[in-house]
Scaffold this motif. Sequence first.
Motif: not given
Length: 213
Positions: A76-84
């Motif tokens: 779920e951490e990846l969902a909050s990364l900008p522009d990913l």
Amino acid sequence: MDHGPVARAFTHPDGTYRFARWGRPIVPVVFGVEDATLPVIKGAVEAVVALAGHRMSDRDPELGANLFVFFVRDWEELASLPDLDRLVPDLPALLERLEKEEANRYRLFRFDDAGAIRAVFLFLRMDPALAEVPAEDIALSETVQAILLWSDDAFDGKGPLASVSGKVMLRPDVAAIVRAAYDPAMPVASTDPSHALRLAARIGKRGAVASST
């Protein structure tokens, strides 16, 4: 090395032969690790790139970087990364699938118009099993699996690393394939099974070995 193992390394589960190597200098960027770990990962990338006879650079003209390595505690951490989500198609669906499968690693390849590798995204979830593996071993294993488009099951049951006198290195057969694949006379991409014959012909009896240290 016989032609058979080479062909299996790039024959995917659906029976198709798909090979690709990098067509541009590799520019790595790493997220989610302490500063002390960065030289370890950079060293592994440099070792594999040197083995291949390929190149590294400070900047990719299109993306800035092109080998993206993400270390996370939870998908779920990846969902909050900008522009990913702009770089990774259908990111929410991918994260849902990785959660459901309880996966701890995932690789996403992108290709240019010639079929060569344009970018690779490496995602690693540091679950208890992966957390026990030394950082240098993870870095070397993941880098060699990103230097070529291997079959999805190329390393099932037997990873790309070997321990020799207590030192972790690439398996000689894997190192030999990497070096042959980057022969300037070889194409950057191929879907023709006869490509494996050409690769095997370039592999000598002694493969070069890259060390993780």
